[in-house]
Write a protein that holds these residues in place. Sequence first.
Motif, mmCIF file in Angstrom:
data_model
loop_
_atom_site.group_PDB
_atom_site.id
_atom_site.type_symbol
_atom_site.label_atom_id
_atom_site.label_comp_id
_atom_site.label_asym_id
_atom_site.label_seq_id
_atom_site.Cartn_x
_atom_site.Cartn_y
_atom_site.Cartn_z
ATOM 1 N N LYS A 55 48.503 58.536 -31.828
ATOM 2 C CA LYS A 55 49.336 57.482 -32.403
ATOM 3 C C LYS A 55 48.865 56.093 -31.984
ATOM 4 O O LYS A 55 49.014 55.124 -32.733
ATOM 5 C CB LYS A 55 50.795 57.695 -31.994
ATOM 6 C CG LYS A 55 51.748 56.770 -32.731
ATOM 7 C CD LYS A 55 53.138 57.340 -32.858
ATOM 8 C CE LYS A 55 53.994 56.466 -33.767
ATOM 9 N NZ LYS A 55 55.358 57.017 -33.971
ATOM 10 N N ALA A 56 48.285 55.970 -30.796
ATOM 11 C CA ALA A 56 47.898 54.645 -30.278
ATOM 12 C C ALA A 56 46.405 54.350 -30.430
ATOM 13 O O ALA A 56 45.936 53.328 -29.932
ATOM 14 C CB ALA A 56 48.295 54.543 -28.811
ATOM 15 N N ARG A 57 45.657 55.195 -31.131
ATOM 16 C CA ARG A 57 44.204 55.021 -31.166
ATOM 17 C C ARG A 57 43.775 53.743 -31.889
ATOM 18 O O ARG A 57 42.687 53.205 -31.616
ATOM 19 C CB ARG A 57 43.546 56.236 -31.804
ATOM 20 C CG ARG A 57 43.952 56.513 -33.237
ATOM 21 C CD ARG A 57 43.384 57.834 -33.721
ATOM 22 N NE ARG A 57 43.988 58.251 -34.979
ATOM 23 C CZ ARG A 57 43.740 59.428 -35.555
ATOM 24 N NH1 ARG A 57 42.918 60.280 -34.979
ATOM 25 N NH2 ARG A 57 44.331 59.736 -36.691
ATOM 26 N N LYS A 109 41.654 51.084 -28.865
ATOM 27 C CA LYS A 109 40.264 50.789 -29.239
ATOM 28 C C LYS A 109 39.452 50.406 -28.004
ATOM 29 O O LYS A 109 38.288 50.801 -27.870
ATOM 30 C CB LYS A 109 40.236 49.659 -30.265
ATOM 31 C CG LYS A 109 40.790 50.051 -31.630
ATOM 32 C CD LYS A 109 40.815 48.857 -32.580
ATOM 33 C CE LYS A 109 41.378 49.254 -33.950
ATOM 34 N NZ LYS A 109 41.459 48.084 -34.857
ATOM 35 N N HIS A 110 40.054 49.632 -27.112
ATOM 36 C CA HIS A 110 39.353 49.168 -25.915
ATOM 37 C C HIS A 110 38.923 50.338 -25.035
ATOM 38 O O HIS A 110 37.812 50.330 -24.484
ATOM 39 C CB HIS A 110 40.252 48.219 -25.128
ATOM 40 C CG HIS A 110 39.613 47.640 -23.905
ATOM 41 N ND1 HIS A 110 38.759 46.561 -23.945
ATOM 42 C CD2 HIS A 110 39.676 48.003 -22.589
ATOM 43 C CE1 HIS A 110 38.330 46.275 -22.731
ATOM 44 N NE2 HIS A 110 38.876 47.131 -21.880
ATOM 45 N N ASN A 165 50.724 45.842 -32.250
ATOM 46 C CA ASN A 165 49.711 46.896 -32.041
ATOM 47 C C ASN A 165 48.900 46.639 -30.777
ATOM 48 O O ASN A 165 47.669 46.745 -30.776
ATOM 49 C CB ASN A 165 48.776 46.992 -33.253
ATOM 50 C CG ASN A 165 49.513 47.298 -34.534
ATOM 51 O OD1 ASN A 165 50.460 48.078 -34.541
ATOM 52 N ND2 ASN A 165 49.097 46.663 -35.619
ATOM 53 N N VAL A 166 49.597 46.321 -29.704
ATOM 54 C CA VAL A 166 48.915 45.996 -28.450
ATOM 55 C C VAL A 166 48.634 47.264 -27.649
ATOM 56 O O VAL A 166 47.490 47.706 -27.546
ATOM 57 C CB VAL A 166 49.725 44.975 -27.620
ATOM 58 C CG1 VAL A 166 49.023 44.694 -26.290
ATOM 59 C CG2 VAL A 166 49.896 43.679 -28.402
ATOM 60 N N PHE A 204 40.443 61.406 -20.328
ATOM 61 C CA PHE A 204 41.478 60.362 -20.290
ATOM 62 C C PHE A 204 41.559 59.742 -18.902
ATOM 63 O O PHE A 204 41.587 58.509 -18.748
ATOM 64 C CB PHE A 204 42.819 60.981 -20.689
ATOM 65 C CG PHE A 204 43.996 60.054 -20.583
ATOM 66 C CD1 PHE A 204 44.110 58.935 -21.393
ATOM 67 C CD2 PHE A 204 45.012 60.320 -19.668
ATOM 68 C CE1 PHE A 204 45.210 58.095 -21.297
ATOM 69 C CE2 PHE A 204 46.118 59.486 -19.564
ATOM 70 C CZ PHE A 204 46.211 58.365 -20.382
ATOM 71 N N ALA A 205 41.563 60.593 -17.863
ATOM 72 C CA ALA A 205 41.654 60.099 -16.491
ATOM 73 C C ALA A 205 40.407 59.320 -16.084
ATOM 74 O O ALA A 205 40.486 58.374 -15.284
ATOM 75 C CB ALA A 205 41.878 61.273 -15.532
ATOM 76 N N GLU A 206 39.262 59.680 -16.643
ATOM 77 C CA GLU A 206 38.015 58.996 -16.304
ATOM 78 C C GLU A 206 37.888 57.644 -16.995
ATOM 79 O O GLU A 206 37.363 56.682 -16.412
ATOM 80 C CB GLU A 206 36.816 59.879 -16.682
ATOM 81 C CG GLU A 206 36.654 61.106 -15.796
ATOM 82 C CD GLU A 206 35.577 62.049 -16.320
ATOM 83 O OE1 GLU A 206 35.201 62.961 -15.559
ATOM 84 O OE2 GLU A 206 35.134 61.891 -17.483
ATOM 85 N N LYS A 207 38.364 57.551 -18.218
ATOM 86 C CA LYS A 207 38.136 56.341 -19.016
ATOM 87 C C LYS A 207 39.233 55.285 -18.885
ATOM 88 O O LYS A 207 38.968 54.089 -19.067
ATOM 89 C CB LYS A 207 37.978 56.721 -20.504
ATOM 90 C CG LYS A 207 36.642 57.380 -20.828
ATOM 91 C CD LYS A 207 36.457 57.526 -22.315
ATOM 92 C CE LYS A 207 35.029 57.928 -22.648
ATOM 93 N NZ LYS A 207 34.059 56.853 -22.351
#
Length: 510
Positions: free
Chosen positions: A38-40, A46-47, A89-90, A63-66
């Motif tokens: 939903k937040a992609r 995006k960041h 959309n922050v 997810f934990a690495e990035k």
Amino acid sequence: MAIVGSIIKGIIDLRDKIVSEPDAEEAQLEVLMSLLTKARDTAFGKHYGFEEILRSEDIKKTFAEKVPYFDYNKLNTEWWYKLHEGEENVTWPGKPPYFALSSGTTGKSSKRIPVTEDMLDAIRKTGIKQVGALSNFDLPSDFYEKEIMMLGSSTALQEEGDHEEGEISGISAGNIPFWFRGFYKPGEEISKIEEWDEKVQRIAENAKNWDIGALSGIPSWMELMLKKVIEYHKVENIHEIWPNLQVYTTGGVAFEPYEKSFNALLAKPIIVIDTYLASEGFLAFQQRPDTDAMKLVIDSGIYFEFVPFKAEYINKDGSINDKAPVISLDRVRENEDYILLISTVSGTWRYLIGDTIKFTDVGRHEIRITGRTKFFLNVVGSQLSVNKMNDALRELENKYDIKIPEFTLAAVRINGEFYHSWYLGTETQVSDEELAKGLDEALKEANKNYRVARSKALKGVKVKTISPELFQEWSGLNKKKGGQVKMEKVMNEEKFAKWEAFIQKQENES
């Protein structure tokens, strides 16, 4: 037996039998994938490459690495400030209709935490789960016809541009389902009152008009409200006003420090059910009667991660350093303290909520809140967490048959040597010196690190007893009374100096 109550109880019992418990690991992975999906397309998504994370073989690990850890200050400084500048959309799609104001227990000014429609929906769903769990507590059918006193902050929210602001209790109460409004007290008019003393006065005046079966709110403020009602009607206990009171849903802080003083206001025992509703979401609730632990809500918009609660992972400001390892729900162990991280449908990501927890039952995913990262007192290696402090104070209560609902302390330096200086909110004839000795001994027994510190850098313990009401006055002076306001348990030297000046002023004026 009340017919309506029997119908409601029957529906709850039936729902409890039909709804099956999800597999925790699958449910949490599904929540994380839903959050990332939903937040992609948000600026945050995006960041940090949410699309790439979703394509990875191990989504939780990637997810934990990035994505780094965030506390409020970091997330607000780097991302949420854009919401207040009109961006959307922050960290979550669109713009949040509400911001929850939370000064917590240590902040100088209110935090402003986004509350999205998705979060309100998740809170409502968890609330329904909690109501469903009442079937486990063997309550009579007529209980389900009684009214519920929900003591929180004002539901009259402040309009700020394109959104409204208020404490989460006020936001939640303003969004209760229509079918629940007939049970909800003190009702819409009184709930909108901003001034705490005026609100409690109006509750006291109307108390006899209501048939309250359950209470809900933070213990310290609930206790003050009950005392006001008892005093106003000149009765001995609250059951003389609300004879059908059977349940108290607590939350926000540990109930144990308030248990003795709270029970003194009752004529008979009531069921105490713990909940974990924070400004960031509804995280857990007590599901069954034979425990005081709460079950994590694993399938409703919150993804959980856990950092081992060790001194080497905690910075002086209570944040965690980048070297701290993270553990997912399927790898946690019982009776070990963890720092809690959450990612939610309000756009918090790997967010340090500030609480420490331990699992009492891994299989049931049941936890207890053990303290706050900022309340971890380790100035001279004592490594004292709030749960150790609470345990020691419960020993004092039992030893001297006293009530200590409130306390605060700091590590202070006197003539170059460190002491732990405690203020205990209690009415007692026991001397401060004797209480200091008993507290010191209890902490030595409970914590080997404290015992070592006392043999080296920590010179001693000092205790000063004061009226418990002074803690509420302090909260009222620095923030405001009622709602989600909680007393800080551990202060830094600057804050403690202001606290001591406040106490000295109160004593001089009395």
